[in-house]
Design a protein around this motif. Structure first.
Motif: not given
Length: 300
Positions: A28, A30-31, A35-37
């Motif tokens: 993931p 961090q945005t 968190p985005v995969e």
């Protein structure tokens, strides 16, 4: 005929090695939205100047960017990267042709996130009110995404060292006011705003505490500046930042009321380099340039 064990082992190792880049991006990221995969980050388009600023400092090449980036230190990036529209209007057709596997948005381009998601995965890397905290977090995230963690850590350490010098330079220097001019119009920014990090980093008190926290600041007049009477006046000329014609900040402020302030009398009116601060705010180079300018002014 059975495949020899040595060949099976070699084939397995090759398959694992081929999968490593994808696996490295599977963790993931961090945005601004959490968190985005990310499955892959080989063909990346960035539509946000602060993001492009920090990615450039990391040495990351892009598959596309807005046609105009404004800041001089990104001139080569603008010239050598395929155009993908403007900061406010992405060119969806050009993006579809580029076929990126990841699109980075933020600030001025985040409103198009849903439309862009029809083309490729999108992550929001906007810089929020906590400019310094978000800048560090984005750099760390980019380092992980592009497997440049060591370089990202070095850049964050350099930023912290510059901030330490700014904190030292700002000790005991009194009260400040941050003003953005737009031709004859003026707005003031306090703590918690997009330029409020200047107070926190320099340790300066606000000459006008309690200003409305708004992206466009609080509208003010020359009388307001005179009544506030700051020790330091930090000025951002929006017209210069975006290349518009009109009254300069120096002309707008040159009135009897402003000339009567402590900042003017002590030659403590600081015209900050507006383009990095206004267009690329939160990007690594934008921040370091502004910090160095503040250190120079406060150290006189």
């Amino acid at each position: 005929m059975p495949i020899p064990t040595s060949l099976r082992t070699t084939a397995l190792l090759a398959a694992v090695m081929m999968a490593l880049p994808a696996l490295a991006h599977a963790a993931p990221v961090q945005t601004a939205a959490g968190p985005v995969e990310i499955a892959s980050a080989k063909q990346v388009v960035a539509l946000d100047v602060p993001a492009i600023d920090s990615l450039s400092a990391l040495g990351v090449s892009l598959a596309g960017a807005p046609e105009r980036l404004y800041v001089d230190y990104l001139a080569d990036t603008a010239a050598n990267t395929p155009d993908m529209g403007t900061l406010f209007e992405p060119d969806l057709e050009a993006l579809a042709v580029a076929a990126p596997d990841l699109i980075i948005v933020g600030g001025r381009s985040v409103a198009h996130k849903d439309a862009l998601a029809q083309i490729a995965p999108v992550i929001d890397m906007s810089i929020g009110a906590d400019v310094l905290g978000d800048a560090r977090a984005r750099m760390t995230a980019y380092g992980a995404l592009f497997q440049r963690e060591e370089r990202a850590a070095e850049l964050n350490a350099d930023l912290d060292a510059r901030l330490a010098r700014l904190a030292e330079a700002g000790k005991g220097k009194g009260r400040g006011l941050v003003v953005l001019t737009n031709g004859p119009k003026m707005s003031a920014y306090g703590k918690g705003s997009r330029f409020g990090w200047i107070f926190d980093a320099a340790g300066l008190a606000e000459a006008a505490p309690g200003l409305k926290v708004d992206r466009h600041g609080a509208s003010i007049t020359h009388e307001f500046i005179a009544q506030t009477d700051p020790d330091w006046l930090f000025v951002i000329d929006r017209g210069v930042a975006v290349g518009e014609a009109g009254d300069s900040a120096a002309k707008t402020l040159d009135t009897p009321l402003v000339r009567g302030t402590t900042a003017w009398k002590k030659d403590q009116v600081v015209y900050l380099d507006p383009t990095p601060l206004y267009i690329a705010g939160g990007g690594y180079t934008a921040l370091t340039r502004t910090i160095d300018q503040l250190v120079g002014a406060l150290s006189r």
